[in-house]
Motif scaffolding. Structure first.
Motif, mmCIF file in Angstrom:
data_model
loop_
_atom_site.group_PDB
_atom_site.id
_atom_site.type_symbol
_atom_site.label_atom_id
_atom_site.label_comp_id
_atom_site.label_asym_id
_atom_site.label_seq_id
_atom_site.Cartn_x
_atom_site.Cartn_y
_atom_site.Cartn_z
ATOM 1 N N GLY A 145 55.998 36.196 14.643
ATOM 2 C CA GLY A 145 55.465 37.119 13.661
ATOM 3 C C GLY A 145 54.178 37.763 14.122
ATOM 4 N N ASP A 146 53.402 38.249 13.156
ATOM 5 C CA ASP A 146 52.171 38.972 13.480
ATOM 6 C C ASP A 146 50.994 38.006 13.597
ATOM 7 O OD1 ASP A 146 50.838 41.229 14.178
ATOM 8 O OD2 ASP A 146 50.431 41.880 12.132
ATOM 9 N N ARG A 147 51.163 37.043 14.487
ATOM 10 C CA ARG A 147 50.111 36.058 14.742
ATOM 11 C C ARG A 147 50.306 35.522 16.151
ATOM 12 N NH1 ARG A 147 52.412 31.016 14.458
ATOM 13 N NH2 ARG A 147 54.463 30.930 13.462
ATOM 14 N N LEU A 148 49.273 34.860 16.656
ATOM 15 C CA LEU A 148 49.339 34.249 17.972
ATOM 16 C C LEU A 148 49.799 32.810 17.859
ATOM 17 C CD1 LEU A 148 45.935 35.567 19.342
ATOM 18 C CD2 LEU A 148 48.203 36.353 20.033
ATOM 19 N N GLY A 149 50.715 32.405 18.749
ATOM 20 C CA GLY A 149 51.133 31.016 18.789
ATOM 21 C C GLY A 149 50.136 30.157 19.543
ATOM 22 N N ALA A 150 50.450 28.865 19.649
ATOM 23 C CA ALA A 150 49.573 27.918 20.335
ATOM 24 C C ALA A 150 49.491 28.247 21.819
ATOM 25 C CB ALA A 150 50.082 26.496 20.135
ATOM 26 N N PRO A 151 48.287 28.157 22.419
ATOM 27 C CA PRO A 151 48.147 28.499 23.839
ATOM 28 C C PRO A 151 48.718 27.434 24.762
ATOM 29 C CG PRO A 151 46.049 27.772 22.941
ATOM 30 C CD PRO A 151 47.004 27.848 21.789
ATOM 31 N N GLU A 152 49.307 27.888 25.851
ATOM 32 C CA GLU A 152 49.796 27.040 26.935
ATOM 33 C C GLU A 152 49.019 27.402 28.194
ATOM 34 O OE1 GLU A 152 53.771 26.743 29.806
ATOM 35 O OE2 GLU A 152 53.742 28.081 28.061
ATOM 36 N N VAL A 153 48.453 26.415 28.875
ATOM 37 C CA VAL A 153 47.660 26.686 30.069
ATOM 38 C C VAL A 153 48.581 27.137 31.201
ATOM 39 C CG1 VAL A 153 46.121 25.731 31.821
ATOM 40 C CG2 VAL A 153 45.834 25.081 29.419
ATOM 41 N N VAL A 154 48.270 28.281 31.782
ATOM 42 C CA VAL A 154 48.994 28.809 32.939
ATOM 43 C C VAL A 154 48.296 28.395 34.230
ATOM 44 C CG1 VAL A 154 49.668 30.945 34.122
ATOM 45 C CG2 VAL A 154 49.962 30.742 31.642
ATOM 46 N N LEU A 155 46.963 28.550 34.263
ATOM 47 C CA LEU A 155 46.183 28.198 35.453
ATOM 48 C C LEU A 155 44.787 27.793 35.006
ATOM 49 C CD1 LEU A 155 46.104 28.173 38.629
ATOM 50 C CD2 LEU A 155 45.011 30.423 38.454
ATOM 51 N N ALA A 156 44.315 26.641 35.481
ATOM 52 C CA ALA A 156 42.966 26.166 35.195
ATOM 53 C C ALA A 156 42.220 25.971 36.516
ATOM 54 C CB ALA A 156 43.005 24.858 34.407
ATOM 55 N N GLY A 157 40.928 25.682 36.406
ATOM 56 C CA GLY A 157 40.152 25.361 37.593
ATOM 57 C C GLY A 157 39.478 26.517 38.287
ATOM 58 N N ILE A 158 39.445 27.706 37.665
ATOM 59 C CA ILE A 158 38.703 28.827 38.234
ATOM 60 C C ILE A 158 37.222 28.583 37.950
ATOM 61 C CG2 ILE A 158 38.378 31.325 38.201
ATOM 62 C CD1 ILE A 158 41.237 31.513 36.999
ATOM 63 N N PRO A 159 36.352 28.618 38.966
ATOM 64 C CA PRO A 159 34.937 28.307 38.735
ATOM 65 C C PRO A 159 34.304 29.207 37.682
ATOM 66 C CG PRO A 159 35.411 28.327 41.086
ATOM 67 C CD PRO A 159 36.636 28.862 40.406
ATOM 68 N N LYS A 160 33.464 28.600 36.827
ATOM 69 C CA LYS A 160 32.759 29.337 35.792
ATOM 70 C C LYS A 160 31.267 29.293 36.066
ATOM 71 C CE LYS A 160 31.374 27.485 31.945
ATOM 72 N NZ LYS A 160 31.272 26.913 30.562
#
Length: 371
Positions: A145-160
């Motif tokens: 519907g017109d809302r965002l579903g739960a996030p799924e991590v695609v890629l982690a570990g990029i330096p911040k």
């Protein structure tokens, strides 16, 4: 090494680090003030003339807009870097529909909710989390519907870091997901192929290393970048990227798999065989580039500190004429430019990101027509 190459290298030894807008950067020395436009003029290359006009304002009163992505029906999704939210904007009326907050975003400095991309009923988002920068995807539309579903991590570990988080993501014509990252102010990361910082990354929609990547088992596609926030493909599928310089030169680069773009060893055109020179370069007060888009034979590049929109005509793998500046200091800082088809562009201002001077209606999405 020529005079420009020497200046590019020596500038790194004498200058101080700057943020994504080049604030605090030393002004270029007289020996290093050749801009992309004057350089092209000396060679006699003018290219086909182009122009752009603002046809109107789609919507306004956006807070720290950063990433923008088009839905299949043409409506836009806009990320608020600091509010951590995604808003749908009707492409005809400008009506705004809040879709909610993205969990796990930790804004700060240049970090927060950054780039967006859309594919196969999923919204992809690049954001700064507690420990890293990462990419997630969320279902949207259809059964969600017109809302965002739960996030799924695609890629982690990029330096911040407080600075240089990169953040632009986009799907290429090959169906792979590309991401521009920064080196968080730790310059050595850009030359380290084991780090995801200071790179352009290429991955499957699920976050695995894409087939044909130059470094086996890695999502790293190119190295030696300082802070990439612009990605676009031309009509023949070539990848172009814009990145912030430090004290002297911002860059537009043609990206090839496995190539090294020089940071922090060089900045701008250096004529050093180990590194790829930019196709165009600008003094940091003329550009500080964020988003780019391709349409009608040219790359269009939004400038933050420069407060202007640059047109860079290209033909094949080369620049075909002088870069031209439009909208100079008319709308303030410019963050994201997105091709909308039929010679049209969307352009976002960036006055509410703590570094601008917001006026009535800021921030805005502008409708542009290219000629």
């Amino acid at each position: 090494m020529g005079a420009v190459g020497v200046a590019a290298v020596l500038g790194l030894l004498t200058g101080c680090a700057s943020d994504e807008d080049g604030e605090g950067a030393s002004p270029p020395s007289p020996s290093a003030t050749v801009s992309a436009s004057s350089s092209a003029s000396e060679s006699g290359s003018r290219g086909a003339p182009g122009s752009v006009r603002v046809a109107g304002t789609l919507t306004e009163d956006l807070e720290s807009p950063w990433g923008v992505a088009a839905l299949p029906d043409g409506d836009l999704l806009v990320a608020s870097r600091d509010e951590r939210t995604i808003t749908r904007v009707d492409a005809d009326t400008g009506r705004k529909t809040p879709l909610g907050e993205v969990p796990g975003v930790v804004p700060g400095g240049e970090g927060g909710l950054l780039g967006l991309a859309v594919r196969d009923g999923m919204v992809y988002a690049y954001f700064t989390a507690e420990s890293d920068n990462r990419i997630v995807r969320m279902p949207y539309g259809g059964g969600a519907g017109d809302r965002l579903g739960a996030p799924e991590v695609v890629l982690a570990g990029i330096p911040k870091g407080n600075v240089h988080n990169g953040g632009r993501i986009a799907f290429g014509p090959d169906g792979m997901l590309y991401a521009g990252t920064g080196e968080r102010g730790e310059t050595g990361l850009a030359q380290n192929p084991e780090s995801l910082g200071g790179k352009i990354l290429r991955m499957t929609p699920e976050g695995r290393p894409a087939p044909g990547n130059p470094f086996p088992g890695s999502v790293v596609y190119s190295i030696g970048h300082r802070n990439v926030q612009g990605l676009a493909w031309d009509g023949d599928g070539r990848l172009w990227a814009a990145e912030f310089g430090q004290n002297t030169w911002d860059e537009l680069n043609l990206i090839e798999a496995g190539k090294n773009y020089g940071w922090p060893k060089v900045e701008g055109v250096a004529n050093v065989s180990d590194f790829v020179d930019p196709v165009a370069q600008w003094r940091t007060d003329e550009a500080s580039p964020s988003g780019i888009a391709y349409t009608d034979g040219a790359i269009w590049m939004a400038g933050l500190r420069g407060e202007r929109l640059w047109r860079i005509p290209v033909s094949g793998a080369e620049r075909s004429g002088d870069p031209e500046a439009f909208l100079v200091e008319e709308y303030g800082r410019l963050r994201t430019v997105l091709a909308a088809g039929d010679g049209r562009l969307w352009l976002t201002t960036s006055e509410t990101d703590t570094r601008g001077t917001p006026g009535p209606g800021d921030d805005k999405i502008l409708r542009l027509e290219v000629k």
